[in-house]
Scaffold this active site. Sequence first.
Site, PDB file in Angstrom:
ATOM      1  N   ARG A   1       2.990   5.713   9.729  1.00 35.17           N
ATOM      2  CA  ARG A   1       2.882   7.389   9.839  1.00 35.17           C
ATOM      3  C   ARG A   1       2.595   7.866   8.451  1.00 35.17           C
ATOM      4  NH1 ARG A   1       8.230   7.978  13.252  1.00 35.17           N
ATOM      5  NH2 ARG A   1       8.738   6.358  11.972  1.00 35.17           N
TER       6      ARG A   1
ATOM      7  N   HIS B   1      10.355   8.723   2.883  1.00 33.84           N
ATOM      8  CA  HIS B   1      10.048   9.490   4.073  1.00 33.84           C
ATOM      9  C   HIS B   1      11.115   9.709   4.799  1.00 33.84           C
ATOM     10  CE1 HIS B   1       9.459   6.717   7.428  1.00 33.84           C
ATOM     11  NE2 HIS B   1       9.376   5.907   6.325  1.00 33.84           N
TER      12      HIS B   1
ATOM     13  N   CYS C   1       6.491   3.620   1.780  1.00 35.29           N
ATOM     14  CA  CYS C   1       7.026   2.728   2.783  1.00 35.29           C
ATOM     15  C   CYS C   1       5.660   2.090   3.559  1.00 35.29           C
ATOM     16  CB  CYS C   1       7.860   3.503   3.831  1.00 35.29           C
ATOM     17  SG  CYS C   1       8.610   2.634   5.186  1.00 35.29           S
TER      18      CYS C   1
ATOM     19  N   ASP D   1       5.568   2.192   6.701  1.00 36.36           N
ATOM     20  CA  ASP D   1       5.537   2.999   7.962  1.00 36.36           C
ATOM     21  C   ASP D   1       4.140   3.545   8.142  1.00 36.36           C
ATOM     22  OD1 ASP D   1       5.792   5.412   9.831  1.00 36.36           O
ATOM     23  OD2 ASP D   1       7.755   4.815   9.628  1.00 36.36           O
TER      24      ASP D   1
ATOM     25  N   CYS E   1      12.781   7.137   8.372  1.00 35.96           N
ATOM     26  CA  CYS E   1      12.424   5.826   7.895  1.00 35.96           C
ATOM     27  C   CYS E   1      13.045   4.747   8.821  1.00 35.96           C
ATOM     28  CB  CYS E   1      12.759   5.849   6.327  1.00 35.96           C
ATOM     29  SG  CYS E   1      12.218   3.865   5.635  1.00 35.96           S
TER      30      CYS E   1
HETATM   31 CO    CO Z   1       9.996   4.048   6.265  1.00 29.04          CO
END
Ligand code: CO
Length: 208
Positions: free
Chosen positions: A46, A98, A42, A44, A101
């Site tokens: 993080r 994850h 992803c 993302d 998400c």
């Molecule tokens: Co995500």
Amino acid sequence: MKALPELFKNNKKWASEIWASNPEFFSRLAAQQAPEYLWIGCSDSRVPANEIVGLLPGELFVHRNVGNLVIHTDMNCLSVLQYAVDMLKIKHVIVCGHYGCGGIQAALENKPHGLVDNWLRHIRDIHHRHRDKLSILSKAEQMRKLCELNAVEQVINVGNTTIIQDAWKRGQKIAIHGWIYDIADGLLRDLSVCVTSRRELDLLQKKI
Ligand code: CO
């Protein structure tokens, strides 16, 4: 004046630390890359691919998008996969979802998010396909389960691409793994859906 000077400062520090500990590092990488793994994760912020698995530049080929999706008409993702399999001869494809998400959360909501809703439609379809087993769960459990199911569905999508099918047909050894990362504790979990052949892929497809 240079824009974003703090990032250039960080970069200088990072490069000089590597130079100090390993003077050949960059010249060796400049000559060639030979990663064994393709990471599909992803976007993302993080979930930084290399850091999570402790791999250095040159060791992980990476593709990231919202929701770590592998869509059969996405030329970007397919081009990355083809290059990784045909040119770099990677041995493992890791699809890593994850928990928490935002893409999956947004797909579960009944409100518009603009253009990205067209992309999230793929996650809504997965939700719909698994609605029976999801509907008996609490909202929080549904969210976690959908994050896992989405990663497994993407393992299947990778396996069904012409790229992987052709590679397996010619005897190239490639394993596709489905993992999930927990941003709350920094740990990876193996979803135990590793496929290394057409047969294993068919079995996974029947099981899910
Ligand atoms: Co995500």
